[in-house]
Every structure is written in structure tokens, then in C-alpha cells.
Design a protein around this motif. Structure first.
Motif, mmCIF file in Angstrom:
data_model
loop_
_atom_site.group_PDB
_atom_site.id
_atom_site.type_symbol
_atom_site.label_atom_id
_atom_site.label_comp_id
_atom_site.label_asym_id
_atom_site.label_seq_id
_atom_site.Cartn_x
_atom_site.Cartn_y
_atom_site.Cartn_z
ATOM 1 N N ASP A 182 -86.159 -12.140 -38.189
ATOM 2 C CA ASP A 182 -85.629 -10.799 -38.412
ATOM 3 C C ASP A 182 -86.618 -9.927 -39.171
ATOM 4 O O ASP A 182 -86.624 -8.700 -39.025
ATOM 5 C CB ASP A 182 -84.322 -10.876 -39.209
ATOM 6 N N VAL A 183 -87.439 -10.555 -40.001
ATOM 7 C CA VAL A 183 -88.433 -9.858 -40.822
ATOM 8 C C VAL A 183 -89.745 -10.613 -40.705
ATOM 9 O O VAL A 183 -89.769 -11.845 -40.668
ATOM 10 C CB VAL A 183 -87.990 -9.807 -42.303
ATOM 11 N N ILE A 184 -90.863 -9.875 -40.649
ATOM 12 C CA ILE A 184 -92.187 -10.485 -40.624
ATOM 13 C C ILE A 184 -92.981 -9.991 -41.833
ATOM 14 O O ILE A 184 -93.043 -8.782 -42.093
ATOM 15 C CB ILE A 184 -92.949 -10.164 -39.325
ATOM 16 N N LEU A 185 -93.594 -10.937 -42.555
ATOM 17 C CA LEU A 185 -94.445 -10.622 -43.697
ATOM 18 C C LEU A 185 -95.846 -11.151 -43.437
ATOM 19 O O LEU A 185 -96.012 -12.301 -43.011
ATOM 20 C CB LEU A 185 -93.891 -11.267 -44.977
ATOM 21 N N PHE A 186 -96.844 -10.315 -43.709
ATOM 22 C CA PHE A 186 -98.243 -10.742 -43.561
ATOM 23 C C PHE A 186 -98.908 -10.689 -44.925
ATOM 24 O O PHE A 186 -98.815 -9.690 -45.638
ATOM 25 C CB PHE A 186 -98.983 -9.854 -42.563
ATOM 26 N N GLY A 187 -99.607 -11.782 -45.284
ATOM 27 C CA GLY A 187 -100.160 -11.909 -46.626
ATOM 28 C C GLY A 187 -101.568 -11.425 -46.828
ATOM 29 O O GLY A 187 -102.161 -11.667 -47.879
ATOM 30 N N GLY A 188 -102.157 -10.720 -45.849
ATOM 31 C CA GLY A 188 -103.465 -10.114 -46.065
ATOM 32 C C GLY A 188 -104.627 -10.862 -45.437
ATOM 33 O O GLY A 188 -104.495 -11.977 -44.945
ATOM 34 N N ASP A 189 -105.812 -10.205 -45.480
ATOM 35 C CA ASP A 189 -107.052 -10.641 -44.843
ATOM 36 C C ASP A 189 -106.917 -10.587 -43.328
ATOM 37 O O ASP A 189 -106.848 -11.620 -42.635
ATOM 38 C CB ASP A 189 -107.477 -12.034 -45.312
ATOM 39 N N LEU A 190 -106.921 -9.368 -42.833
ATOM 40 C CA LEU A 190 -106.807 -9.149 -41.391
ATOM 41 C C LEU A 190 -108.084 -9.566 -40.674
ATOM 42 O O LEU A 190 -108.053 -10.249 -39.653
ATOM 43 C CB LEU A 190 -106.503 -7.669 -41.145
ATOM 44 N N TYR A 191 -109.228 -9.145 -41.193
ATOM 45 C CA TYR A 191 -110.532 -9.526 -40.648
ATOM 46 C C TYR A 191 -111.160 -10.623 -41.500
ATOM 47 O O TYR A 191 -110.869 -10.756 -42.693
ATOM 48 C CB TYR A 191 -111.472 -8.315 -40.625
ATOM 49 N N ASP A 192 -112.048 -11.398 -40.878
ATOM 50 C CA ASP A 192 -112.839 -12.373 -41.609
ATOM 51 C C ASP A 192 -113.947 -11.657 -42.377
ATOM 52 O O ASP A 192 -114.412 -10.576 -41.974
ATOM 53 C CB ASP A 192 -113.428 -13.402 -40.642
ATOM 54 N N ALA A 193 -114.387 -12.253 -43.464
ATOM 55 C CA ALA A 193 -115.417 -11.621 -44.295
ATOM 56 C C ALA A 193 -116.721 -11.425 -43.535
ATOM 57 O O ALA A 193 -117.472 -10.467 -43.796
ATOM 58 C CB ALA A 193 -115.663 -12.470 -45.539
ATOM 59 N N GLU A 194 -117.030 -12.308 -42.582
ATOM 60 C CA GLU A 194 -118.291 -12.222 -41.841
ATOM 61 C C GLU A 194 -118.159 -11.479 -40.515
ATOM 62 O O GLU A 194 -119.128 -11.368 -39.762
ATOM 63 C CB GLU A 194 -118.826 -13.630 -41.581
ATOM 64 N N ILE A 237 -89.138 -2.695 -52.244
ATOM 65 C CA ILE A 237 -88.172 -2.070 -51.345
ATOM 66 C C ILE A 237 -86.967 -2.999 -51.188
ATOM 67 O O ILE A 237 -87.032 -4.174 -51.547
ATOM 68 C CB ILE A 237 -88.789 -1.781 -49.955
ATOM 69 N N THR A 238 -85.887 -2.458 -50.657
ATOM 70 C CA THR A 238 -84.705 -3.275 -50.374
ATOM 71 C C THR A 238 -84.604 -3.525 -48.879
ATOM 72 O O THR A 238 -84.894 -2.641 -48.069
ATOM 73 C CB THR A 238 -83.415 -2.600 -50.876
ATOM 74 N N LEU A 239 -84.202 -4.734 -48.523
ATOM 75 C CA LEU A 239 -83.993 -5.120 -47.131
ATOM 76 C C LEU A 239 -82.503 -5.207 -46.862
ATOM 77 O O LEU A 239 -81.766 -5.881 -47.593
ATOM 78 C CB LEU A 239 -84.647 -6.469 -46.843
ATOM 79 N N HIS A 240 -82.047 -4.516 -45.809
ATOM 80 C CA HIS A 240 -80.634 -4.496 -45.443
ATOM 81 C C HIS A 240 -80.455 -5.093 -44.044
ATOM 82 O O HIS A 240 -81.374 -5.123 -43.242
ATOM 83 C CB HIS A 240 -80.100 -3.063 -45.446
ATOM 84 N N ASN A 241 -79.227 -5.510 -43.783
ATOM 85 C CA ASN A 241 -78.864 -6.003 -42.457
ATOM 86 C C ASN A 241 -77.542 -5.368 -42.035
ATOM 87 O O ASN A 241 -76.478 -5.968 -42.194
ATOM 88 C CB ASN A 241 -78.760 -7.530 -42.454
ATOM 89 N N LYS A 242 -77.595 -4.144 -41.557
ATOM 90 C CA LYS A 242 -76.422 -3.433 -41.047
ATOM 91 C C LYS A 242 -75.304 -3.345 -42.095
ATOM 92 O O LYS A 242 -74.134 -3.570 -41.819
ATOM 93 C CB LYS A 242 -75.883 -4.116 -39.786
ATOM 94 N N GLY A 243 -75.689 -3.054 -43.310
ATOM 95 C CA GLY A 243 -74.701 -2.918 -44.371
ATOM 96 C C GLY A 243 -75.362 -2.493 -45.665
ATOM 97 O O GLY A 243 -76.585 -2.322 -45.742
#
Length: 347
Positions: free
Chosen positions: A84-96, A155-161
Motif C-alpha cells: 500500500d505504501v512504498i519507502l525508498f531509503g536513498g542512493d538512487l545512483y551509484d557513486a561511480e 507526515i501522516t498516512l491515512h487509509n480512507k479515514g
């Protein structure tokens, strides 16, 4: 069987295991992504958020070893998890890695294809903040693919309420500036709080009574881990390196191994993973009303009350004598009249 033959077989078996481990570490493990399932239970998780699935992945490190084929496989695995929710923890590209319009377009395409009806969120990794050019590129990709960046934000996460949980995002501790007080200032103490940060050592900065679960990445689990050491051990993951930890016996820090590789395209005892957390609402324990304790005096009074016979309808001997002695007024008047009649002479 001769002793020399046993030794030879043992050595041969050890070599086979070693070759298998090396082959897996360099050829199969870097392309293999596991799904890890966890359950988060708390009375602070409201009923409307019960069974909500939150998927967490980190350290994509695109551009050096992670290519479009691997990214496509990752996207399919994420969507198959039905979060229902996706979280990404960072480092999209490689350093090299070098980033250009073609690579940016590929990242936008697959990040946009990741489905999460209640939202997609991310924080910066240390590589994302290496330069203004990198930061601007990452921001554009996130914006185009529907990811909201949470840096020192809650932020707050809601589910239809109206019921909700809280999601807090922090800057990394390597080249970022995590600001604890303003991030958590408006969070209710009655809310279940999940904190997302790239670097696990940031967990020591967070007061133990202000978050319930802490998600981090950055270390790749060592990438190649061999008990007494590892191939990769970056700054920002020195106090907390891999796995789960209890911080101040108050909240859990969970460090994911990530989904990419850096330096060398190898994985050993640190499989790439995505993690799905299923929320579970727990009922408040019912409190039994304590019965009032009976004192010795009250117990004795109760015993005396029970033993004393009822005297409502019993009459004392004095009362009986009074009833026998006293005559009704009408009878006394009759007797007086008769006496008076007897004393009058006859005429």
C-alpha cells in the motif's frame, strides 16, 4: 577407509563448497532479490491502518552494476508484493556512475511503474547529496515518478479515514543535516511513528520515546560478509552495521541490505532484499476493576450482623407485664359504671 583418503575427501568437499560460494557470490547473488516479511504490532496502530503493507527498499546504486534489466526485475518484484505504501531509503545512483538524460529517463520509467495506492516516499542518501547537480537530478526523478521526498519532515498516512500513523524522514548523517527537534515537534505522542533515514547511526540521535520503528540502509549488510569482517563498511553505519537492533530498549532499528551493489558486483551472506511490513492493530488490554479489601473490623461487623437474630417481632417480658396490668380505657369505664349502680339505694 584409510586416513589419507578421508582427509582427501574432506579437502575436496571444502573446495567444492568454496567454489560454489564464490560462484554464487559473483554470478547469482548480485541478481537475486529476496522478499522479507515483517509484522508490526501495536495498540498505537489504529484499526483503519490494520493490515496495511509498507514496502521498504534502499540503495539502488543504479548505473554501474545495476542496469535496466535488474531495475525491471526489481520493479516486478515490488509490484508483486502488492504494498500500500512504498519507502525508498536513498542512493538512487551509484557513486561511480555517470548520470545522463537516458539514465534519468530509465529511472523515471521504472520508479513511476511502482504501484502504491497510499503513496511513495523517499529520503536522500549520501550519494544523492554529493553535489548540487546530483541532488537536482534526483529531485527531478522523484518528482516525475511520484515519490515525495521527506527530509527532516513528518507526515501522516491515512487509509480512507481519519485514523493515521506518522512517517518521519531524516537527512543522512554523512553529508546531510538531520534536525530532530523540528522534525518531531508536531507529532502526537499517541501516534505510531515510523522513521526513515539512510544512515543507521542516526538512530542514536532520536529520543527513544518519540519513534516506534526506525528504517535504514546504507551499509549493504557488508555486501560480502564473512563474520569477522566485510567488504563494505561505510561511515554512518559504524555503531549499527547490519540486521535488527533494539535502541534503548524502546524501538527497533531495522537495517536493510539494499538492492544494489557498489565497488564490486558481489554479494555474500548479505542477500539483496526488499522488506514488507504489515501493520497490526492490537486491542488495549482490559483492566479489571479491583474489589475493595475487607478490613478486620468490617468482617467482624458482618459476622455479628449475621449471627444476631432479628428482634422486630419479639416482645420483652416487661412489655408483656404491661399488657397484662393495663386494661383498655373502655373496660375501666364499664367497671366504674357498674360499681356506681350497685351503690345507689333502691327507691
Amino acid at each position: 577407509m584409510k586416513k589419507n583418503t578421508k582427509i582427501l575427501i574432506t579437502i575436496l568437499a571444502a573446495m567444492i563448497l568454496l567454489l560454489y560460494g564464490l560462484g554464487d557470490a559473483f554470478w547469482f547473488a548480485p541478481k537475486r532479490i529476496k522478499l522479507r516479511e515483517e509484522k508490526l504490532s501495536s495498540t498505537l496502530i489504529p484499526e483503519q491502518m490494520d493490515n496495511i503493507r509498507i514496502l521498504f527498499f534502499s540503495d539502488l546504486d543504479y548505473g554501474t552494476f545495476v542496469n535496466e534489466e535488474r531495475l525491471s526485475n526489481l520493479t516486478d518484484k515490488i509490484n508483486n508484493a502488492a504494498a500500500d505504501v512504498i519507502l525508498f531509503g536513498g542512493d538512487l545512483y551509484d557513486a561511480e556512475a555517470s548520470f545522463d538524460d537516458e539514465a534519468n529517463t530509465i529511472l523515471e520509467k521504472y520508479l513511476s511503474a511502482m504501484n502504491a495506492p497510499l503513496g511513495k516516499f523517499a529520503v536522500y542518501g549520501d550519494i544523492d547529496e554529493e553535489s548540487d547537480a546530483m541532488k537536482n537530478t534526483v529531485n527531478t526523478i522523484y518528482s516525475q515518478s511520484g515519490f515525495e521526498v521527506l527530509n527532516n519532515t513528518a507526515i501522516t498516512l491515512h487509509n480512507k479515514g481519519s485514523q493515521s500513523i506518522t512517517l518521519a524522514g531524516l537527512y543522512n548523517t554523512v553529508n546531510g543535516n538531520p534536525e530532530i527537534e523540528p522534525t518531531y515537534a508536531s507529532i502526537s505522542r499517541d501516534s505510531y511513528v515510523i522513521t526513515l533515514c539512510h544512515t543507521p547511526d542516526a538512530a542514536d540521535l532520536v529520543p527513544s520515546d518519540i519513534t516506534n520503528y526506525f528504517l535504514a540502509g546504507h551499509s549493504h549488510g557488508g555486501q560480502a560478509y564473512y563474520f569477522f569482517g566485510s567488504m563494505y563498511h561505510p561511515a554512518g553505519a559504524e555503531h549499527y552495521f547490519r540486521g535488527m537492533h533494539q535502541v534503548d530498549d524502546k524501538f527497533t532499528l531495522d537495517i536493510t541490505n539494499g538492492v544494489g551493489t557498489t565497488g564490486k558486483d558481489v554479494r555474500f551472506l548479505a542477500d539483496q532484499e526488499i522488506v514488507v511490513y504489515t501493520l497490526h492493530h492490537e486491542e488495549e488490554p482490559k483492566q479489571e476493576t479491583p474489589q475493595p479489601a475487607q478490613t478486620a473490623d468490617s468482617s467482624a461487623a458482618e459476622e455479628n450482623t449475621e449471627e444476631t437474630p432479628a428482634a422486630d417481632n419479639q416482645e420483652s417480658p416487661a412489655a408483656e407485664e404491661t399488657q397484662e396490668t393495663e386494661q383498655p380505657a373502655e373496660e375501666q369505664q364499664t367497671d366504674d359504671t357498674q360499681t356506681e349502680s350497685q351503690e345507689q339505694p333502691q327507691q
